[in-house]
Design a protein around this motif. Structure first.
Motif, PDB file in Angstrom:
ATOM      1  N   VAL A  47       0.839  -1.203   0.000  1.00  0.00           N
ATOM      2  CA  VAL A  47       0.000   0.000   0.000  1.00  0.00           C
ATOM      3  C   VAL A  47       0.871   1.248   0.000  1.00  0.00           C
ATOM      4  CG1 VAL A  47      -1.695   1.324   1.320  1.00  0.00           C
ATOM      5  CG2 VAL A  47      -1.963  -1.145   1.090  1.00  0.00           C
ATOM      6  N   SER A  48       1.935   1.248   0.808  1.00  0.00           N
ATOM      7  CA  SER A  48       2.822   2.412   0.880  1.00  0.00           C
ATOM      8  C   SER A  48       3.498   2.685  -0.459  1.00  0.00           C
ATOM      9  CB  SER A  48       3.884   2.192   1.964  1.00  0.00           C
ATOM     10  OG  SER A  48       3.303   2.052   3.232  1.00  0.00           O
ATOM     11  N   VAL A  49       4.011   1.632  -1.096  1.00  0.00           N
ATOM     12  CA  VAL A  49       4.715   1.811  -2.364  1.00  0.00           C
ATOM     13  C   VAL A  49       3.747   2.232  -3.468  1.00  0.00           C
ATOM     14  CG1 VAL A  49       6.024   0.629  -4.170  1.00  0.00           C
ATOM     15  CG2 VAL A  49       6.591   0.249  -1.770  1.00  0.00           C
ATOM     16  N   MET A  50       2.557   1.637  -3.527  1.00  0.00           N
ATOM     17  CA  MET A  50       1.602   1.975  -4.576  1.00  0.00           C
ATOM     18  C   MET A  50       1.111   3.414  -4.442  1.00  0.00           C
ATOM     19  SD  MET A  50       1.518  -0.553  -6.561  1.00  0.00           S
ATOM     20  CE  MET A  50       0.186   0.053  -7.601  1.00  0.00           C
ATOM     21  N   ILE A  51       0.767   3.823  -3.216  1.00  0.00           N
ATOM     22  CA  ILE A  51       0.311   5.197  -2.997  1.00  0.00           C
ATOM     23  C   ILE A  51       1.446   6.180  -3.298  1.00  0.00           C
ATOM     24  CG2 ILE A  51      -0.398   6.849  -1.221  1.00  0.00           C
ATOM     25  CD1 ILE A  51      -2.092   4.676   0.014  1.00  0.00           C
ATOM     26  N   SER A  52       2.643   5.841  -2.858  1.00  0.00           N
ATOM     27  CA  SER A  52       3.798   6.712  -3.112  1.00  0.00           C
ATOM     28  C   SER A  52       4.079   6.837  -4.600  1.00  0.00           C
ATOM     29  CB  SER A  52       5.036   6.164  -2.395  1.00  0.00           C
ATOM     30  OG  SER A  52       4.819   6.068  -1.009  1.00  0.00           O
ATOM     31  N   LEU A  59       3.003  14.326  -8.922  1.00  0.00           N
ATOM     32  CA  LEU A  59       3.779  15.501  -8.511  1.00  0.00           C
ATOM     33  C   LEU A  59       4.978  15.730  -9.425  1.00  0.00           C
ATOM     34  CD1 LEU A  59       3.757  15.016  -4.629  1.00  0.00           C
ATOM     35  CD2 LEU A  59       2.490  16.725  -5.936  1.00  0.00           C
ATOM     36  N   GLY A  60       5.685  14.643  -9.777  1.00  0.00           N
ATOM     37  CA  GLY A  60       6.853  14.773 -10.640  1.00  0.00           C
ATOM     38  C   GLY A  60       6.496  15.278 -12.027  1.00  0.00           C
ATOM     39  N   THR A  61       5.356  14.821 -12.556  1.00  0.00           N
ATOM     40  CA  THR A  61       4.911  15.274 -13.880  1.00  0.00           C
ATOM     41  C   THR A  61       4.565  16.759 -13.863  1.00  0.00           C
ATOM     42  OG1 THR A  61       4.039  13.065 -14.364  1.00  0.00           O
ATOM     43  CG2 THR A  61       3.248  14.889 -15.721  1.00  0.00           C
ATOM     44  N   ILE A  62       3.815  17.172 -12.843  1.00  0.00           N
ATOM     45  CA  ILE A  62       3.450  18.597 -12.732  1.00  0.00           C
ATOM     46  C   ILE A  62       4.697  19.458 -12.568  1.00  0.00           C
ATOM     47  CG2 ILE A  62       2.240  20.289 -11.309  1.00  0.00           C
ATOM     48  CD1 ILE A  62       0.219  18.093 -10.628  1.00  0.00           C
ATOM     49  N   VAL A  70       6.259  27.739  -9.100  1.00  0.00           N
ATOM     50  CA  VAL A  70       5.953  27.590  -7.676  1.00  0.00           C
ATOM     51  C   VAL A  70       5.738  26.124  -7.319  1.00  0.00           C
ATOM     52  CG1 VAL A  70       4.339  28.210  -5.836  1.00  0.00           C
ATOM     53  CG2 VAL A  70       4.958  29.906  -7.567  1.00  0.00           C
ATOM     54  N   VAL A  71       4.985  25.411  -8.170  1.00  0.00           N
ATOM     55  CA  VAL A  71       4.698  23.997  -7.901  1.00  0.00           C
ATOM     56  C   VAL A  71       6.000  23.190  -7.912  1.00  0.00           C
ATOM     57  CG1 VAL A  71       3.502  21.941  -8.720  1.00  0.00           C
ATOM     58  CG2 VAL A  71       2.393  24.172  -8.865  1.00  0.00           C
ATOM     59  N   ASP A  72       6.877  23.484  -8.862  1.00  0.00           N
ATOM     60  CA  ASP A  72       8.151  22.771  -8.957  1.00  0.00           C
ATOM     61  C   ASP A  72       8.995  22.995  -7.710  1.00  0.00           C
ATOM     62  OD1 ASP A  72      10.326  21.360  -9.859  1.00  0.00           O
ATOM     63  OD2 ASP A  72      11.054  22.954 -11.173  1.00  0.00           O
ATOM     64  N   ARG A  73       9.083  24.217  -7.262  1.00  0.00           N
ATOM     65  CA  ARG A  73       9.903  24.524  -6.097  1.00  0.00           C
ATOM     66  C   ARG A  73       9.316  23.928  -4.819  1.00  0.00           C
ATOM     67  NH1 ARG A  73      11.411  30.893  -7.411  1.00  0.00           N
ATOM     68  NH2 ARG A  73      12.596  30.443  -9.320  1.00  0.00           N
ATOM     69  N   LEU A  74       7.994  23.993  -4.683  1.00  0.00           N
ATOM     70  CA  LEU A  74       7.357  23.412  -3.496  1.00  0.00           C
ATOM     71  C   LEU A  74       7.518  21.895  -3.467  1.00  0.00           C
ATOM     72  CD1 LEU A  74       4.047  25.481  -3.206  1.00  0.00           C
ATOM     73  CD2 LEU A  74       6.075  25.609  -1.742  1.00  0.00           C
ATOM     74  N   SER A  75       7.350  21.250  -4.625  1.00  0.00           N
ATOM     75  CA  SER A  75       7.496  19.793  -4.671  1.00  0.00           C
ATOM     76  C   SER A  75       8.947  19.379  -4.410  1.00  0.00           C
ATOM     77  CB  SER A  75       7.031  19.253  -6.026  1.00  0.00           C
ATOM     78  OG  SER A  75       7.862  19.727  -7.074  1.00  0.00           O
ATOM     79  N   THR A  76       9.893  20.169  -4.912  1.00  0.00           N
ATOM     80  CA  THR A  76      11.301  19.870  -4.654  1.00  0.00           C
ATOM     81  C   THR A  76      11.628  20.011  -3.175  1.00  0.00           C
ATOM     82  OG1 THR A  76      11.921  20.642  -6.867  1.00  0.00           O
ATOM     83  CG2 THR A  76      13.675  20.499  -5.228  1.00  0.00           C
ATOM     84  N   LEU A 142      12.908  11.705  -9.008  1.00  0.00           N
ATOM     85  CA  LEU A 142      13.300  10.841 -10.119  1.00  0.00           C
ATOM     86  C   LEU A 142      12.345  11.010 -11.300  1.00  0.00           C
ATOM     87  CD1 LEU A 142      15.101   8.616 -11.251  1.00  0.00           C
ATOM     88  CD2 LEU A 142      13.622   6.933 -10.149  1.00  0.00           C
ATOM     89  N   THR A 143      11.043  11.102 -11.024  1.00  0.00           N
ATOM     90  CA  THR A 143      10.051  11.296 -12.091  1.00  0.00           C
ATOM     91  C   THR A 143      10.287  12.614 -12.808  1.00  0.00           C
ATOM     92  OG1 THR A 143       8.406  10.036 -10.828  1.00  0.00           O
ATOM     93  CG2 THR A 143       7.597  11.414 -12.610  1.00  0.00           C
ATOM     94  N   ARG A 144      10.505  13.658 -12.065  1.00  0.00           N
ATOM     95  CA  ARG A 144      10.756  14.984 -12.661  1.00  0.00           C
ATOM     96  C   ARG A 144      11.987  14.939 -13.566  1.00  0.00           C
ATOM     97  NH1 ARG A 144      14.172  19.154 -11.669  1.00  0.00           N
ATOM     98  NH2 ARG A 144      13.414  21.300 -12.084  1.00  0.00           N
ATOM     99  N   THR A 145      13.075  14.372 -13.061  1.00  0.00           N
ATOM    100  CA  THR A 145      14.309  14.302 -13.843  1.00  0.00           C
ATOM    101  C   THR A 145      14.126  13.464 -15.104  1.00  0.00           C
ATOM    102  OG1 THR A 145      15.610  14.493 -11.813  1.00  0.00           O
ATOM    103  CG2 THR A 145      16.744  13.677 -13.763  1.00  0.00           C
TER     104      THR A 145
END
Length: 255
Positions: A47-52, A59-62, A70-76, A142-145
């Motif tokens: 459950v933890s891995v799937m939700i994460s 979040l990484g896509t956005i 702002v979204v990028d900096r907050l997520s980082t 990792l998703t963002r990169t």
């Protein structure tokens, strides 16, 4: 009193038949002990891995498409904090500030799904949040990169040049290949979570595999420790095979 080689051959022959010996502490079969404790640990980890994974992909896509916004900096910032703070610290904070104020979220124990979806979910909520914080942080970055790297690939520019819609390019030519390293990391993190779930199980008093291993180490229950180690190794192999199968589904070029 047999030689070590003879003992090892006997243990292997018993293992092939599903016999891991008996626990020194409880005198019960090791297989029975592990089976009884595997459910809570496996559920908590999955459950933890799937939700994460779902949260990190979103979040990484956005963050990638809103680069330096702002979204990028907050997520980082959230990713750095989440991956830096230990799981047990987050767990203790959740117990102090959430469980003590809201009765809906118990601070200890585990209820199987057979007890009802509501009871199962509310007992899992705090442990899953505590474990997911660091996982989301790692996989979001990792998703963002990965997405930013894929956007620079030739096939993406070609798809855009052919006049494909932005939504189709993102869904088929950007997101799918970008998920391959993320899925690989999720599989590795699942194995790490299974092996390190002992801390969260101890904090939230969950009767799982991690807690059983800790008690076995304290009691020097070697047959149970061997069986648990073998089980975690088997889960690692299964996770690796599943990751390879998902890779083929995401990218048919991978054989």
């Amino acid at each position: 009193d047999d030689p070590i080689v003879v003992q090892y051959v006997q243990w292997i022959s018993n293992l092939v038949q599903g016999d891991l010996g008996n626990s020194i502490r409880s005198r019960q079969p090791v297989t029975q002990e592990l089976t009884a404790k595997l459910g809570p640990s496996l559920t908590l980890s999955l459950v933890s891995v799937m939700i994460s994974l779902c949260a990190a992909i979103a979040l990484g896509t956005i963050a990638a498409f809103k680069r330096d916004g702002v979204v990028d900096r907050l997520s980082t910032l959230g990713s750095i904090i989440g991956s830096s703070v230990p799981d047990f610290v987050i767990g203790l904070l959740l117990i102090v500030f959430v469980a003590s104020r809201f009765d809906q979220f118990p601070s200890f124990g585990y209820e199987p799904l057979s007890s009802g979806l509501y009871e199962w979910a509310r007992h899992l909520f705090l442990p899953v949040v505590a474990m997911s914080a660091s996982l989301v942080g790692i996989m979001t970055r990792l998703t963002r990169t990965s997405i930013l790297s894929t956007l620079e690939e030739d096939h993406v520019r070609t798809a855009i040049g052919k006049g494909l819609s932005r939504r189709r390019v993102i869904a088929l030519h950007v997101i799918r290949p970008s998920l391959i390293p993320v899925i690989t990391t999720a599989g590795l993190l699942f194995v790490a979570v299974i092996g390190g779930v002992v801390v969260i199980e101890f904090v939230f008093s969950i009767p799982g595999l991690g807690r059983l291993i800790l008690e076995s180490i304290k009691a020097r229950d070697y047959p149970l420790i061997q069986g648990a180690t073998l089980l975690i190794g088997a889960l690692a192999i299964i996770a690796s095979i599943l990751v390879d199968l998902i890779h083929r589904a995401l990218d048919p070029r991978i054989s």
